[in-house]
Design a protein around this motif. Structure first.
Motif, PDB file in Angstrom:
ATOM      1  N   GLU A 155     -11.243   8.200  35.072  1.00  0.00           N
ATOM      2  CA  GLU A 155     -11.926   7.029  35.633  1.00  0.00           C
ATOM      3  C   GLU A 155     -11.120   6.422  36.766  1.00  0.00           C
ATOM      4  N   ARG A 157      -8.956   7.899  38.731  1.00  0.00           N
ATOM      5  CA  ARG A 157      -8.981   8.786  39.895  1.00  0.00           C
ATOM      6  C   ARG A 157     -10.347   8.795  40.570  1.00  0.00           C
ATOM      7  N   SER A 158     -11.409   8.599  39.797  1.00  0.00           N
ATOM      8  CA  SER A 158     -12.744   8.522  40.408  1.00  0.00           C
ATOM      9  C   SER A 158     -12.882   7.299  41.302  1.00  0.00           C
ATOM     10  N   GLU A 183      -5.597  15.291  34.913  1.00  0.00           N
ATOM     11  CA  GLU A 183      -5.883  13.939  35.387  1.00  0.00           C
ATOM     12  C   GLU A 183      -4.630  13.183  35.826  1.00  0.00           C
TER      13      GLU A 183
END
Length: 310
Positions: A155, A157-158, A183
């Motif tokens: 989340e 990194r998004s 991640e």
């Protein structure tokens, strides 16, 4: 925006040492030259180091509704760390760690307390969205959090932000981090941890193997310095000679230096050098936070080393 959100452990450290010989049982009384009560926990020490370097830092985790919990909260706030996401658990006690030092080694015993109850639900999503970087520490001490951490990092990194992980030691000796590496932008083990995580015989082989799973691997190697490998370039830096008083938390101060330098736009080589300097300078005092350098001090030391080498 805040610069850094740290998710992890925060507890009092009772540091005693150095012992002249091995730690003895059988109700034997042993004497040490010093003892101190100070802020501990890999996550807490890293957060304080980053704040000392000038970053805006928030901490997410749990402490108990006890004197130790109040000590932790007050200590973090005194170092300039935002504790609004530090939850007070009404059922479990604040973690407590006893560190016994001898020569350049130490024995660490931790009562985990609230660490077992820490989860990603403790992290406010508004805080997650507002930070540039998220760092997690003591992965193996918080199994509930560890199971949820890959999704949380995904989340982060998004949102276009970066992540780092310092697993620290695994008391169970399994060294498994399922779903985690993909991640993680920066994996920050020490040399022994890197080799155990990778099942490798050398630090270099460990860095190459771990980087193959996705992260840039940055390995702390004590007085020998540090190295990093991003899948293409293997970088190294020498250790900074210092008269070390106590090495507790040096790796966490290294982490803080690396993240601070990276967020400041430093090259990979310079970030590695600043990290090693921050780790070394932190050993000048007892405990993890008493001797952490400022950004100006770290940079002055870095420039001084360059002049010496020239």
């Amino acid at each position: 925006m805040i610069d850094l959100l740290v998710i992890g452990d925060a507890n009092p450290d009772v540091i005693i040492g150095p012992l002249a010989g091995p730690l003895e049982f059988g109700q034997r009384e042993q004497l040490a030259s010093s003892g101190v009560l100070t802020l501990g926990g890999s996550g807490a020490i890293m957060a304080c180091g980053a704040a000392r370097l000038g970053l805006t830092v928030a901490f997410a985790g749990r402490v108990g509704a006890d004197e130790s919990g109040r000590f932790v909260r007050d200590s973090l706030e005194a170092h300039g760390v935002d504790t609004s996401a530090l939850i007070t658990d009404r059922e479990l006690a604040t973690p407590l760690t006893v560190v016994v030092t001898r020569d350049d080694d130490r024995s660490i015993v931790t009562a985990p307390g609230t660490l077992s109850a820490t989860t990603t639900a403790d992290v406010p999503r508004a805080l997650l969205r507002s930070c540039r970087h998220v760092h997690a520490a003591s992965y193996f001490l918080m199994p509930a959090l560890a199971a949820q951490l890959p999704a949380l990092f995904a989340e982060v990194r998004s949102l276009g932000h970066t992540t780092s992980l310092d697993t620290n030691d695994d008391p169970a000796g399994r060294w498994q981090v399922p779903g985690m590496y993909a991640e993680v932008d920066f994996l920050l083990p020490n040399a022994a941890e890197a080799m155990r995580l990778a099942g490798a015989d050398t630090v270099e082989a460990a860095a190459v193997a771990l980087a193959g799973h996705g992260p840039t691997v940055v390995v702390k190697d004590g007085a020998a310095g540090a190295l990093s490998y991003d899948g293409r370039n293997l970088l190294r830096t020498k250790g900074l000679p210092v008269i070390a008083v106590d090495s507790v938390g040096a790796g966490d101060s290294f982490d803080a230096g690396f993240v601070a330098a990276t967020l400041a736009g430093s090259t990979a080589q310079r970030a590695l050098e600043i990290a090693a300097i921050c780790g070394a300078l932190s050993t000048r005092g007892i405990g993890g936070t008493t001797a952490q350098p400022t950004w100006d001090e770290a940079m002055a030391t870095c420039h001084g080393m360059e002049r010496t080498h020239d």
